[in-house]
Scaffold this active site. Structure first.
Site, PDB file in Angstrom:
ATOM      1  N   THR A  88      -4.214  69.480  22.332  1.00  0.00           N
ATOM      2  CA  THR A  88      -3.797  69.289  20.938  1.00  0.00           C
ATOM      3  C   THR A  88      -4.123  67.883  20.456  1.00  0.00           C
ATOM      4  O   THR A  88      -4.521  67.689  19.302  1.00  0.00           O
ATOM      5  CB  THR A  88      -2.283  69.568  20.795  1.00  0.00           C
ATOM      6  OG1 THR A  88      -2.013  70.885  21.306  1.00  0.00           O
ATOM      7  CG2 THR A  88      -1.834  69.489  19.353  1.00  0.00           C
ATOM      8  N   GLU A  89      -3.979  66.908  21.338  1.00  0.00           N
ATOM      9  CA  GLU A  89      -4.210  65.516  20.957  1.00  0.00           C
ATOM     10  C   GLU A  89      -5.685  65.175  20.777  1.00  0.00           C
ATOM     11  O   GLU A  89      -6.054  64.502  19.811  1.00  0.00           O
ATOM     12  CB  GLU A  89      -3.610  64.575  22.013  1.00  0.00           C
ATOM     13  CG  GLU A  89      -2.095  64.528  22.041  1.00  0.00           C
ATOM     14  CD  GLU A  89      -1.498  63.790  20.852  1.00  0.00           C
ATOM     15  OE1 GLU A  89      -2.249  63.184  20.057  1.00  0.00           O
ATOM     16  OE2 GLU A  89      -0.258  63.826  20.718  1.00  0.00           O
TER      17      GLU A  89
END
Length: 199
Positions: A88-89
């Site tokens: 996600t990052e």
């Protein structure tokens, strides 16, 4: 109309929170049992498979997989949760070491310089970044462990928005970015779990 939309968003958030909590709990228990009879390679295969969806460099795929497994073991954090957060990052991109986000975050785990300094790692060092991000996630899991079924959700929210915001609101803050972040981490984690159990 706005109140109704807020109620719907809160209902979705509550459902996602409960799902994350129970999935992490179930996986943690099952993982502990399964590892008595199965090789850790199964987990690393799932992680490497996920990374390969975003990064086609085989050297980087296996380096990131090893780094996640190492850091997860070091801080006793579910490696699939670390993988979901990293996905996600940064989508596992080493390009994140050469450019910072609009907020100034760096690397695979998108560490802020202040967070990295507090943990004692160099955010531009790839292994330091993964270890530092995992250590910070461990801190958030510990800090919000008393929140019952929202513990993991609030820890993930705190990774994004900071622990002060989560504490101030008594849970995930009403920021669209953070709520969407929690949902994306949950989706990635559930997909990884499905891959793990379908092996």
């Amino acid at each position: 109309m706005m109140n109704r939309l807020q109620e719907i968003k809160q209902s979705i958030y509550d459902t996602v929170s409960a799902i994350i909590f129970w999935m992490v709990l179930i996986f943690s228990i099952a993982f502990g049992i399964a590892m008595q009879d199965a090789e850790a390679a199964e987990v690393s295969d799932v992680i490497a498979g996920d990374i390969s969806c975003y990064n086609s460099n085989s050297t980087q795929i296996y380096w990131i997989t090893d780094a996640i497994c190492y850091a997860s073991s070091l801080y006793q954090v579910d490696p699939l949760l670390v993988t979901a957060v990293m996905e996600t990052e940064s989508h596992f991109s080493f390009g994140t070491f050469y450019t910072t986000s609009s907020a100034g975050a760096i690397g695979l785990m998108q560490l802020m310089p202040g967070t990295a300094a507090a943990i004692g790692v160099d955010p531009y060092d790839p292994l330091g970044n993964v270890v530092g991000g995992t250590a910070y996630l461990r801190n958030m899991l510990d800090d919000f462990s008393g929140y019952g079924e929202y513990a993991v959700t609030n820890a993930v929210a705190a990774y994004n928005a900071g622990p002060a915001a989560v504490t101030a609101y008594g849970g995930c803050p009403p920021y669209s970015e953070t709520q969407n972040y929690v949902i994306r981490v949950s989706d990635a984690y559930n997909r990884l779990l499905t891959s793990y159990y379908s092996q």
